[in-house]
Enzyme design. Structure first.
Site, mmCIF file in Angstrom:
data_model
loop_
_atom_site.group_PDB
_atom_site.id
_atom_site.type_symbol
_atom_site.label_atom_id
_atom_site.label_comp_id
_atom_site.label_asym_id
_atom_site.label_seq_id
_atom_site.Cartn_x
_atom_site.Cartn_y
_atom_site.Cartn_z
ATOM 1 C CG ASN A 42 -0.466 -0.193 2.456
ATOM 2 O OD1 ASN A 42 0.511 -0.791 2.758
ATOM 3 N ND2 ASN A 42 -1.225 0.305 3.445
ATOM 4 C CD GLU A 44 -1.590 4.928 4.542
ATOM 5 O OE1 GLU A 44 -1.217 5.804 5.168
ATOM 6 O OE2 GLU A 44 -2.160 3.933 4.899
ATOM 7 C CB CYS A 53 -5.255 -1.447 -1.691
ATOM 8 S SG CYS A 53 -6.579 -0.928 -0.866
ATOM 9 C CD GLU A 55 -5.102 -6.036 -1.245
ATOM 10 O OE1 GLU A 55 -4.597 -4.895 -1.030
ATOM 11 O OE2 GLU A 55 -5.991 -6.398 -0.490
ATOM 12 C CB CYS A 91 -10.911 -2.915 0.244
ATOM 13 S SG CYS A 91 -10.326 -2.179 -1.284
ATOM 14 C CB CYS A 94 -8.727 -4.854 -3.695
ATOM 15 S SG CYS A 94 -7.366 -3.380 -3.607
HETATM 16 N N1 THU Z 1 -5.152 -1.455 2.646
HETATM 17 C C1 THU Z 1 -4.675 -2.520 1.701
HETATM 18 O O1 THU Z 1 -3.591 -2.086 1.185
HETATM 19 N N2 THU Z 1 -5.264 -3.617 1.361
HETATM 20 C C2 THU Z 1 -6.333 -4.141 2.262
HETATM 21 O O2 THU Z 1 -6.589 -5.391 1.772
HETATM 22 C C3 THU Z 1 -6.818 -3.400 3.178
HETATM 23 C C4 THU Z 1 -6.412 -2.095 3.350
HETATM 24 C C5 THU Z 1 -4.489 -0.413 3.075
HETATM 25 C C6 THU Z 1 -5.232 0.771 2.730
HETATM 26 C C7 THU Z 1 -4.750 2.008 3.731
HETATM 27 O O3 THU Z 1 -3.315 2.300 3.255
HETATM 28 C C8 THU Z 1 -4.397 1.231 4.736
HETATM 29 O O4 THU Z 1 -4.491 -0.158 4.408
HETATM 30 C C9 THU Z 1 -5.545 1.411 5.963
HETATM 31 O O5 THU Z 1 -6.751 1.236 5.477
#
Ligand code: THU
Length: 135
Positions: A42, A44, A53, A55, A91, A94
């Site tokens: 991930n 941000e 994310c 994925e 999520c 994804c």
């Molecule tokens: N996130 C992911 O990268 N994948 C997931 O399956 C769930 C959430 C990330 C998004 C964000 O950067 C952090 O986790 C918190 O939500």
């Protein structure tokens, strides 16, 4: 490449996560039909909704590398600096991106640091809309 090795690749990818806002790090390892593995984490952003994310990072990197057929993904997530202690399911966004490229029996492997679960994509996104629904 077995499920444990795929989980290990996701754990390694998780170390590159950029998470100054949530402090929740996620790694993903995507097994391609040609046997190669493409990873993602991930990433941000100060403009929060622009974060990506793990994925989708992995899937988009694989597509950008010319791959479009995938058999499985492993996802590992948890608090920054700590080992994964709970399952980290993908999520909704994804899941829909997986639906674009992956078959209903595409395997989603999760771990809580102890057990590994396998769930087919069709169970994560039932009654879904995809490319095959377009005329
Ligand atoms: N996130 C992911 O990268 N994948 C997931 O399956 C769930 C959430 C990330 C998004 C964000 O950067 C952090 O986790 C918190 O939500």
């Amino acid at each position: 490449m077995n499920e444990r090795e795929l989980i290990s690749a996701a754990e390694k990818a998780r170390q590159a996560a950029y998470t100054p806002y949530s402090h929740f790090t996620v790694g993903a390892a995507l097994l391609c039909a040609d046997g190669t593995v493409v990873t993602g984490c991930n990433v941000e952003n100060a403009s929060y909704p622009l974060g990506n994310c793990a994925e989708r990072t992995a899937i988009f990197a694989a597509v950008a590398a010319g791959k479009r057929e995938f058999s499985a993904i492993a996802i590992v997530g948890g608090n920054e600096g700590q080992p994964a202690a709970a399952f980290c399911p993908p999520c909704g966004a994804c899941r829909q991106v997986m639906r674009e490229f992956c078959a209903p029996d595409f395997s989603v492997f999760l771990t809580d640091g102890e057990k590994i679960t396998r769930t087919p994509l069709e169970n994560l996104l039932p009654d879904s809309f995809g490319p095959d629904n377009l005329a």
